[in-house]
Design an enzyme around this catalytic site. Structure first.
Site, PDB file in Angstrom:
ATOM      1  N   VAL A   5      -0.034   2.344   0.966  1.00 30.88           N
ATOM      2  CA  VAL A   5       0.471   1.866  -0.320  1.00 30.88           C
ATOM      3  C   VAL A   5      -0.651   1.928  -1.352  1.00 30.88           C
ATOM      4  O   VAL A   5      -1.740   1.402  -1.125  1.00 30.88           O
ATOM      5  CB  VAL A   5       1.004   0.423  -0.194  1.00 30.88           C
ATOM      6  N   GLY A   6      -0.370   2.571  -2.477  1.00 26.97           N
ATOM      7  CA  GLY A   6      -1.412   2.771  -3.472  1.00 26.97           C
ATOM      8  C   GLY A   6      -2.429   3.783  -2.975  1.00 26.97           C
ATOM      9  O   GLY A   6      -3.605   3.717  -3.336  1.00 26.97           O
ATOM     10  N   GLY A   7      -1.959   4.735  -2.170  1.00 26.43           N
ATOM     11  CA  GLY A   7      -2.861   5.685  -1.509  1.00 26.43           C
ATOM     12  C   GLY A   7      -3.377   6.792  -2.384  1.00 26.43           C
ATOM     13  O   GLY A   7      -4.100   7.675  -1.900  1.00 26.43           O
TER      14      GLY A   7
ATOM     15  N   ASP B  38       2.760   5.721  -3.971  1.00 24.00           N
ATOM     16  CA  ASP B  38       2.032   5.342  -5.188  1.00 24.00           C
ATOM     17  C   ASP B  38       2.952   5.524  -6.393  1.00 24.00           C
ATOM     18  O   ASP B  38       4.109   5.934  -6.263  1.00 24.00           O
ATOM     19  CB  ASP B  38       0.750   6.174  -5.339  1.00 24.00           C
ATOM     20  N   ARG B  39       2.408   5.226  -7.581  1.00 21.27           N
ATOM     21  CA  ARG B  39       3.183   5.402  -8.805  1.00 21.27           C
ATOM     22  C   ARG B  39       3.642   6.859  -8.924  1.00 21.27           C
ATOM     23  O   ARG B  39       2.905   7.771  -8.555  1.00 21.27           O
ATOM     24  CB  ARG B  39       2.323   5.024 -10.015  1.00 21.27           C
TER      25      ARG B  39
ATOM     26  N   HIS C 299      -6.397  -7.268  -4.200  1.00 15.70           N
ATOM     27  CA  HIS C 299      -7.352  -7.931  -5.104  1.00 15.70           C
ATOM     28  C   HIS C 299      -7.060  -7.630  -6.569  1.00 15.70           C
ATOM     29  O   HIS C 299      -7.623  -8.262  -7.455  1.00 15.70           O
ATOM     30  CB  HIS C 299      -8.804  -7.583  -4.730  1.00 15.70           C
TER      31      HIS C 299
END
Length: 358
Positions: free
Chosen positions: A200-202, A224-225, A262
């Site tokens: 995720v968000g790779g 990702d987006r 984060h």
């Protein structure tokens, strides 16, 4: 009459040194690294195949004679900060001073697989530097980030409207992923028994490709987006999917989140983890979420490492309304999202690998 507030003159002078050190370093540390990369100094030294003298470097860069002293001053400061090593070499029967790379400056070589040069370029862009001058205004703006205050939009909207900055952002994240991949080489046990994984968000898939190479039978999905993955091509065991992690996450045995949580506050982090839990809900004992994140251990970590983690917390809090977390904070977030247990393992000098189980 003036007052020393109970401090001796020597203590006042020490305080002045401490203040000036941080005041000057605030800009000089990052900008001297930017200067070093823009001139290609690490690559010049590397391609020289031995330590380089100041005249040799000045000649290579075609520096005007009037600027050689200034260049020497910057090189000396960078050496003091650990980005160069000053050595003595024999040059045409004379012993001369020369500059060699250190482990830190080797990470600034542009052609290296482990180059962090894109990260330096990203964090020294004018919009990134200017944002920090708005801290006072940020303090009184309810729920706005530093980017909201300085750019008029959050980071993600800004990147979506600025392709050049978005490209550099993705390159810098990919460079950071290469460092994680180096650490993950010793953690193959994390992926044993896993048949499918979603990163995720790779981003552009740097870590996913490394997992595919190490485990050819594992099906990897980079999530990702849409604007990040729309022009990327997969392979037999790697695919790219665009979407929103706040809506849903593709199902898999494991979900990998590298420095994702984060970026977000606890409410947003809880929602992301709930979607991760849903993605692995029917995978039984194989189901797990794997985090790569900072764990703040004040009082346990070395002073300098704690300083780095606290500085990262300031960045995340001010720029994104996110946060770095202590183990207790991580535990609460996991339990609030419905997970039952977790394990924390050291990964790199400042990052930990965390496995959480439903």
């Amino acid at each position: 009459m003036g007052s020393n507030h109970g401090c001796s003159a020597n203590e006042i002078f020490e305080g002045q040194i401490h203040l000036y050190k941080h005041l000057y370093a605030h800009v000089l540390d990052s900008m001297s690294l930017k200067w070093m990369i823009e001139l290609g100094i690490p690559d010049i030294i590397h391609n020289h195949h031995q330590p380089i003298t100041l005249p040799e470097l000045a000649s290579t860069l075609q520096i005007p004679l009037t600027k050689v002293r200034g260049v020497q001053s910057l090189l000396r400061y960078l050496a003091h900060c650990g980005f160069l090593q000053i050595v003595r070499i024999h040059h045409h029967t004379e012993e001369k001073e020369a500059y060699a790379l250190t482990a830190a400056s080797q990470l600034l070589l542009k052609g290296s697989d482990l180059s962090l040069a894109p990260m330096v370029e990203l964090l020294t862009k004018p919009h990134a530097v200017h944002a920090w001058s708005q801290l006072k205004k940020w303090t009184y703006e309810d729920d706005l980030t530093l980017f909201d205050v300085s750019l008029g939009s959050n980071l993600w909207d800004f990147l979506g409207k600025n392709p050049e900055n978005n490209k550099l952002f993705n390159e810098s994240m990919a460079s950071d992923s290469q460092m994680m991949n180096l650490a993950l080489r010793g953690c193959n046990w994390v992926f044993e028994g896993v048949e499918s994984i979603v990163d995720v968000g790779g981003g552009t898939g740097t870590t996913a490709r490394a997992i595919c190479d190490a485990f050819p039978n594992v099906k990897c999905t980079v999530f990702d987006r849409p604007q990040v993955v729309e022009n990327l091509s997969g392979t037999n065991n790697l695919r790219y999917v665009g979407g929103d992690m706040f809506e849903s996450i593709p199902k898999a045995d494991a979900v990998l989140l590298k420095l994702i949580l984060h970026d977000w506050n606890d409410n947003d982090g809880k929602k992301i983890l709930e979607n991760c839990k849903e993605a692995i809900s029917d995978k039984g004992k194989r189901g797990r979420v794997i985090l790569i994140e900072t764990v703040i251990n004040e009082g346990q970590d070395e002073h300098g490492l704690t300083g780095l983690k606290l500085a990262m917390d300031v960045r995340m809090t001010c720029l994104l309304n996110g946060k770095e977390r202590s183990e207790e904070e991580w535990k609460k977030l996991f339990m609030d999202a419905g997970f039952q247990s977790y394990k924390i393992y050291p990964l790199t000098g400042y990052l930990s690998l965390i496995e959480i189980y439903p």
